[in-house]
Design a protein around this motif. Structure first.
Motif, short mmCIF file in Angstrom:
data_model
loop_
_atom_site.label_atom_id
_atom_site.label_comp_id
_atom_site.label_asym_id
_atom_site.label_seq_id
_atom_site.Cartn_x
_atom_site.Cartn_y
_atom_site.Cartn_z
N GLY A 56 0.83 -1.21 0.00
CA GLY A 56 0.00 0.00 0.00
C GLY A 56 0.86 1.25 0.00
N ARG A 60 1.00 4.36 -2.90
CA ARG A 60 0.96 5.79 -2.58
C ARG A 60 2.20 6.51 -3.11
NH1 ARG A 60 -2.15 8.42 2.05
NH2 ARG A 60 -3.62 8.80 0.38
N PHE A 80 -12.37 -0.79 0.91
CA PHE A 80 -11.10 -0.21 1.34
C PHE A 80 -10.86 -0.54 2.82
CE2 PHE A 80 -8.16 2.83 3.07
CZ PHE A 80 -7.26 3.06 2.05
N MET A 82 -7.67 0.07 5.94
CA MET A 82 -6.34 0.47 6.39
C MET A 82 -5.88 -0.62 7.35
SD MET A 82 -3.95 2.74 6.03
CE MET A 82 -4.65 4.29 5.48
N LYS A 85 -3.91 -0.80 11.75
CA LYS A 85 -4.25 0.48 12.39
C LYS A 85 -4.00 0.45 13.90
CE LYS A 85 -5.99 4.61 11.54
NZ LYS A 85 -5.44 5.62 10.69
N TRP A 92 0.91 1.30 9.21
CA TRP A 92 -0.40 1.44 8.55
C TRP A 92 -0.24 1.23 7.05
CZ3 TRP A 92 -2.10 6.74 11.09
CH2 TRP A 92 -2.22 6.55 12.47
N PRO A 94 -2.57 0.81 3.43
CA PRO A 94 -3.87 0.80 2.75
C PRO A 94 -4.01 -0.38 1.80
CG PRO A 94 -2.44 2.52 1.86
CD PRO A 94 -1.68 1.89 2.97
N GLU A 224 -10.73 5.40 3.35
CA GLU A 224 -9.85 6.41 2.75
C GLU A 224 -9.65 6.04 1.29
OE1 GLU A 224 -6.39 7.41 5.19
OE2 GLU A 224 -7.40 6.49 6.92
N LYS A 225 -8.57 6.52 0.68
CA LYS A 225 -8.29 6.19 -0.72
C LYS A 225 -6.79 6.24 -0.95
CE LYS A 225 -9.17 10.98 -2.20
NZ LYS A 225 -8.05 11.25 -3.07
N PHE A 226 -6.35 5.96 -2.15
CA PHE A 226 -4.92 5.90 -2.45
C PHE A 226 -4.36 7.21 -2.98
CE2 PHE A 226 -5.32 1.27 -2.20
CZ PHE A 226 -4.11 0.95 -1.60
N GLN A 439 2.90 5.67 4.71
CA GLN A 439 1.94 5.86 3.61
C GLN A 439 1.34 7.26 3.60
OE1 GLN A 439 -1.70 6.06 4.02
NE2 GLN A 439 -1.41 6.23 6.23
#
Length: 622
Positions: A56, A60, A80, A82, A85, A92, A94, A224-226, A439
């Motif tokens: 992940g 990013r 999605f 993470m 966490k 962390w 993603p 969240e997103k990338f 990330q």
């Protein structure tokens, strides 16, 4: 058809090839993407997911540099998460489940929308070389296409051989033919080659599964997103599920071991250690009665399901009988059985840090041809090869990321310096500076560097600068703003942290382990400052990490600075190691083969001891 000479030809349209073509074209090179099937550009050959532990972070980083993988992932995501966490932010990671068909479609559309990219569907069967320089490629129809640089991203297609039980047939992927000709030519040029294998699980009909017998695996509540750009955030998600194998399933699988290509000697190559087949798992971990099976949907609307954790090359009847005994799979219907695939690769110690080959100028290798496994690892190599191919033909300085700058830097340095005899996969544990390589800060680390070489856009650098400025402003606020005991003690008591007797700066109390941003926002001064400046969640997260981990971050930066001193000690080109009598025989052999550029790189080569490094330093006057 091809009268003009291209700047860059990219061979292969997988994750590495797609990123290589996009990078070279976006930097201004006329680029031709040659692939055996244009319908399969950006194909997810194995699981329908991007990211994961350390992977992940790589996605990013690709995005921060101006690559497409993060954008494509966000546009086609169905779930999605993470990961890790509960641990520190360095861990962390993603991860997104994706719609397999939409992922490939988004890649195709993104490349078609990229100026400077041309496409051609055919097999490349040979390379055009003049002296020790690449000048183009030859296709299976005998078409010669000229170029200044070539990036090979052949994936599992070079002399690919598919195994299902005792059956074997040529192929680079299920339903697609293998690529021939290139390996033999490269070996003639003096390259070393080897064989590796990888496997994939059966795909099944989701309508035939009983999900009530499985454990629900939903996505994050606030996904969240990338990408650091404005890509869509998931408002709804598709669930995954988990089930387990059993002692019965293992017994049924063992019945087919005598017909398994893994155990009867048909497959001689090594597979990925960290993604073993189900037969490998029950053989290596004989004391375990069960293994996890993750049931992953292949898209929003399709019923096809990926059986993650059940990778196998056993006969199809054995696969079917055993899978029927897994809880929830009693009435399973197969779309296709799992299989293993063997393919050619080239040990990556034959490359420079730019991913250019040492033997042939302007020829670059990226992805599984270098002995790696994983979409993310491939995509990052493709991006770096595309960047460096463009820079080289324009006589500009090469673009190399150091180990303290990016996971991509760790990946490439590991490959070039240590090589690999089994498919290489990235983990956070491979990075000695993982507190720096988080990330959340890939854009702060890499976007300025990419902008300098002309890949990252103005929009990217402006968004990054805004985030940096706002984060610094917020951290500075914590450094200079004081609290009173009356304000802070109720918060400290609520998390069982020692109370205070006098006023102090917010930075100090915020550094405590149990005190979070959520607690800080209960203070009027903090909450008013956030509202007044309209800080978004990225800025809040960045500020919290920088405050809480400032000591660790500073320590890693100091360690990296020490390493950079060795990076600055260059080893002369063509250096004769044989004249250094005090070097060990193994060190001479390894140094001669790998030809490190700096003392730092030499120190990371397996078999080169600290004593050998000292000998080199003394000889070089250090």
């Amino acid at each position: 058809m091809f009268e003009k000479e291209y700047d860059v030809i990219v061979v292969g349209g997988g994750h590495a090839g797609a990123e290589a073509a996009a990078a070279a074209a976006n930097m201004g090179s006329s680029t031709l993407l040659v692939t055996m099937n244009l319908q399969n550009i950006g194909q997810m050959s194995c699981n329908p997911a991007m990211g994961g532990i350390a992977k992940g972070q790589i996605v990013r980083e690709i995005d921060a540099l101006g690559g497409y993988s993060g954008i494509i992932t966000d546009k086609s995501a169905i779930q999605f998460k993470m990961l890790n966490k509960s641990k520190g932010p360095a861990m962390w990671s993603p991860r997104a489940q994706n719609d397999r068909m939409r992922f490939a479609e988004e890649w195709r559309l993104a490349l078609e929308d990229t100026p400077n990219v041309d496409f051609y569907q055919e097999m490349v069967s040979g390379l055009l070389v003049k002296g020790n320089r690449i000048v183009g490629v030859r296709t299976s129809l005998g078409v010669d296409i000229k170029s200044k640089a070539v990036v090979l991203t052949n994936g599992t297609f070079l002399n690919g051989l598919i195994h299902i039980g005792e059956k074997q047939f040529g192929g680079g992927r299920a339903g697609e033919r293998a690529a021939t000709g290139i390996t033999e030519q490269l070996v003639d040029f003096g390259f070393d080659s080897g064989r590796m294998k990888t496997g994939t699980p059966p795909r099944v009909d989701g309508r035939s599964l009983d999900y009530s017998k499985m454990i629900l695996q939903p996505g994050d509540e606030n996904p969240e997103k990338f990408s650091y750009l404005k890509t869509p955030i998931l408002t709804e998600q598709r669930d995954c599920h988990m089930t387990h194998t059993s002692a019965l399933v293992h017994d049924l699988l063992r019945e087919g071991f005598d017909r398994s290509p893994m155990f009867n000697g048909r497959i001689k190559s090594i597979g990925p250690r960290y993604c073993p087949s189900i037969e490998d798992k029950i053989n290596r971990f004989a004391d375990k009665d069960s293994h996890q099976i993750f049931v992953e949907p292949e898209g929003w609307n399709t019923v096809e399901v990926y059986v993650n954790g059940f990778s196998t090359s056993l006969p199809e009847d054995v696969q079917y009988t055993a899978l029927k005994s897994v809880k929830g799979f009693e009435n399973v219907k197969f779309f296709r059985p799992g299989y293993a695939i063997e393919y050619d690769y080239f040990p990556p110690t034959q490359l420079k840090h730019t991913l250019e080959t040492k033997l042939i100028d302007n020829l670059y290798f990226a992805g599984q041809i270098n002995g790696t496994t994983g979409y993310e690892e491939a995509a990052s190599q493709g991006l770096m090869a595309g960047i460096n191919a463009h820079l080289k033909i324009n006589e500009k300085e090469s673009f190399i990321l150091k180990r303290d700058e990016a996971y991509i830097g760790v990946l490439i340095d590991d490959l070039i310096t240590k090589g690999t005899e089994e498919p290489y996969r990235m983990f956070t544990s491979r990075a000695e500076y993982r507190t720096l390589l988080r990330q959340d800060n890939a854009d702060l680390r890499l976007t300025p560097r990419s902008f300098e070489i002309g890949l990252a856009t103005k929009e990217r650098i402006e968004r990054m600068e805004k985030k940096q400025k706002e984060s610094d402003s917020f951290i500075n606020f914590f450094r200079k703003t004081s609290f009173t005991p009356e304000e802070i003690n109720p918060i400290l008591e609520s998390v069982s942290s020692a109370t205070v007797r006098q006023s102090d700066k917010l930075f100090k109390v915020f550094s405590r382990p149990k005190v979070t941003m959520e607690h800080m926002l209960q203070l009027d001064a903090v909450s008013d400052f956030v509202k007044e400046n309209e800080f978004n969640s990225e800025v809040l997260e960045q500020a919290e990490i920088q405050v809480k981990y400032s000591g660790y971050i500073e320590k890693e930066k100091n360690n990296a600075d020490k390493l950079h001193r060795l990076e600055n000690v260059k080893i002369p080109d063509g250096f004769d190691y044989s004249k250094l009598k005090s070097l060990s025989y193994e060190a001479k052999e390894k140094l001669e083969a790998i030809r490190p550029v700096t003392i730092s790189q030499a120190s990371r080569i397996s078999g080169v001891s600290p004593a050998d490094v000292s000998v080199l330093l003394v000889f070089l006057g250090r």
